[in-house]
Design a protein around this motif. Sequence first.
Motif, PDB file in Angstrom:
ATOM      1  N   VAL A 103       0.823  -1.209   0.000  1.00  0.00           N
ATOM      2  CA  VAL A 103       0.000   0.000   0.000  1.00  0.00           C
ATOM      3  C   VAL A 103       0.856   1.257   0.000  1.00  0.00           C
ATOM      4  CG1 VAL A 103      -1.968  -1.144   1.090  1.00  0.00           C
ATOM      5  CG2 VAL A 103      -0.246  -0.033   2.533  1.00  0.00           C
ATOM      6  N   TYR A 104       2.034   1.199   0.653  1.00  0.00           N
ATOM      7  CA  TYR A 104       2.892   2.392   0.646  1.00  0.00           C
ATOM      8  C   TYR A 104       3.378   2.705  -0.768  1.00  0.00           C
ATOM      9  CZ  TYR A 104       7.014   5.155   0.395  1.00  0.00           C
ATOM     10  OH  TYR A 104       7.920   6.089  -0.024  1.00  0.00           O
ATOM     11  N   VAL A 105       3.958   1.713  -1.436  1.00  0.00           N
ATOM     12  CA  VAL A 105       4.475   1.953  -2.790  1.00  0.00           C
ATOM     13  C   VAL A 105       3.334   2.367  -3.710  1.00  0.00           C
ATOM     14  CG1 VAL A 105       5.644   0.931  -4.769  1.00  0.00           C
ATOM     15  CG2 VAL A 105       6.410   0.379  -2.469  1.00  0.00           C
ATOM     16  N   GLY A 106       2.182   1.720  -3.552  1.00  0.00           N
ATOM     17  CA  GLY A 106       1.025   2.074  -4.360  1.00  0.00           C
ATOM     18  C   GLY A 106       0.619   3.526  -4.180  1.00  0.00           C
TER      19      GLY A 106
ATOM     20  N   PHE B  33       9.079   3.561   3.562  1.00  0.00           N
ATOM     21  CA  PHE B  33       9.572   2.335   2.933  1.00  0.00           C
ATOM     22  C   PHE B  33      10.700   1.685   3.734  1.00  0.00           C
ATOM     23  CE2 PHE B  33      12.246  -0.194   0.187  1.00  0.00           C
ATOM     24  CZ  PHE B  33      11.337  -0.964  -0.525  1.00  0.00           C
ATOM     25  N   PRO B  34      11.771   2.424   4.073  1.00  0.00           N
ATOM     26  CA  PRO B  34      12.853   1.766   4.811  1.00  0.00           C
ATOM     27  C   PRO B  34      12.436   1.275   6.188  1.00  0.00           C
ATOM     28  CG  PRO B  34      13.208   4.134   4.705  1.00  0.00           C
ATOM     29  CD  PRO B  34      12.087   3.821   3.772  1.00  0.00           C
TER      30      PRO B  34
ATOM     31  N   CYS C 274      -4.616   3.770   1.932  1.00  0.00           N
ATOM     32  CA  CYS C 274      -3.293   3.154   2.028  1.00  0.00           C
ATOM     33  C   CYS C 274      -2.558   3.626   3.275  1.00  0.00           C
ATOM     34  CB  CYS C 274      -2.462   3.491   0.787  1.00  0.00           C
ATOM     35  SG  CYS C 274      -3.105   2.809  -0.763  1.00  0.00           S
ATOM     36  N   TYR C 275      -2.597   4.923   3.529  1.00  0.00           N
ATOM     37  CA  TYR C 275      -1.908   5.463   4.698  1.00  0.00           C
ATOM     38  C   TYR C 275      -2.592   5.036   5.999  1.00  0.00           C
ATOM     39  CZ  TYR C 275       0.853   8.269   1.489  1.00  0.00           C
ATOM     40  OH  TYR C 275       1.712   8.666   0.492  1.00  0.00           O
ATOM     41  N   LEU C 276      -3.875   4.779   5.932  1.00  0.00           N
ATOM     42  CA  LEU C 276      -4.583   4.265   7.108  1.00  0.00           C
ATOM     43  C   LEU C 276      -4.039   2.894   7.507  1.00  0.00           C
ATOM     44  CD1 LEU C 276      -6.882   4.513   9.183  1.00  0.00           C
ATOM     45  CD2 LEU C 276      -8.414   3.477   7.483  1.00  0.00           C
TER      46      LEU C 276
END
Length: 421
Positions: A249-252, A346-347, A401-403
């Motif tokens: 979800v983060y990359v998306g 991401f990291p 996604c951030y949720l």
Amino acid sequence: MANITEPLAVNENGQQPIARNTFALTSLTTLFFMWGFITCLNDILIPYLKGMFSLNYTQAMLVQFCFFGAYFVMSIPAGKLVSKIGYQFGIVVGLVVAALGCALFYPAAEAHLYELFLLALFVLASGITILQVSANPYVSVLGPAKTASSRLTMTQAFNSLGTTVAPLLGGWLILSEVSQATAEQVKFPYLMLSLSLLVLAVVFSFLKLPKLGKTSDTPVENQPLDGFVDLGSVWQYRHLILGAVGIFVYVGAEVAIGSFLVGFLTLDDIAGLSEQQAAHYISYYFAGAMIGRFAGAAIMQKLNAAKVLACHGILAMVLVFTAMTGQGALAMWAILLVGLCNSIMFPTIFSLALQGLGKYTSQGSGILCLAIVGGAIIPLLQGVLADNVGVQLALVLPIGCYLYITYFALFGAKATTQTRP
């Protein structure tokens, strides 16, 4: 410095030599810069190809679908490859494959076929997938497990430096002549990238770096933590699975927002910019990520990584909602500031999900990189939404996604916060 064929040396305290780790980390930063630069060029290619081939948003998002779809197809094979040949030679293979993908842009431009551009992007992304599987865990194991998030955040900052530079250079080389609707402008940039990647492949093949990546070479710091039982499968680790969804979800979300920035900023109710002008503002989006990663690398030496991740997730939701419902400069700067929130995500997710996997680290890295397919799926879904409800309202998808990322930070990553006495 020991020869690459020797196992990684340790001092009398069982710790890896600082000087050797520093040299390895310094070498790896060049890779993070390069794949950040290449990935961000997609945000320039999308409006360019959209105009050249008269595509709608859904069709244009096939650029990201093919690019990030390669992560889904290649991540598990890449993980198995790296577990056999090690991180360093995995990097060399990844660079060569990525160089081939860049070179394929030339025949794609000559043939003037959208499908060939998509094929070139798939090959290019396949090489970057191998790089991701090799370099991310390499950084994680080059030092104590408790500071893995900090190290990976620092190297990811150079990834963001590449994403900051790419829109400026790409906008000048590619979008400056978008009105002519020709494919000529992509030949020179991608041929130069191909040559640069080949040079890096040669350099990394001769560098004397720690021999890591094979199962027998896993350092002590990355053996399973107390409380984890080795049941013979990487899928046993709950925090890895939840972390993989977090990466998805983060990359998306990051890719979807970046992909639509040019379209968003050209809206009359937002900024009314030309495509070339809007391309320069993409640099602000990724510069925020770069600044946040440099700062985050220092902050997470002192603060709990999961709590920092949760704070960034909540702030990202607020900013995207403001961009979705606002107008003018408020909406424009709100969406650009999301890059600052993305900085450590991401990291941090990656390192939290990998902690304690021991001999399954390379396989776990493959699973996490497989989850980067979110960059293919979510932008495509947002393209469908944009075609039906508009670019601005389609931002509701990244909010969801951030949720989830906030949920992972508060609950899903708890298992990885254990530390050995």
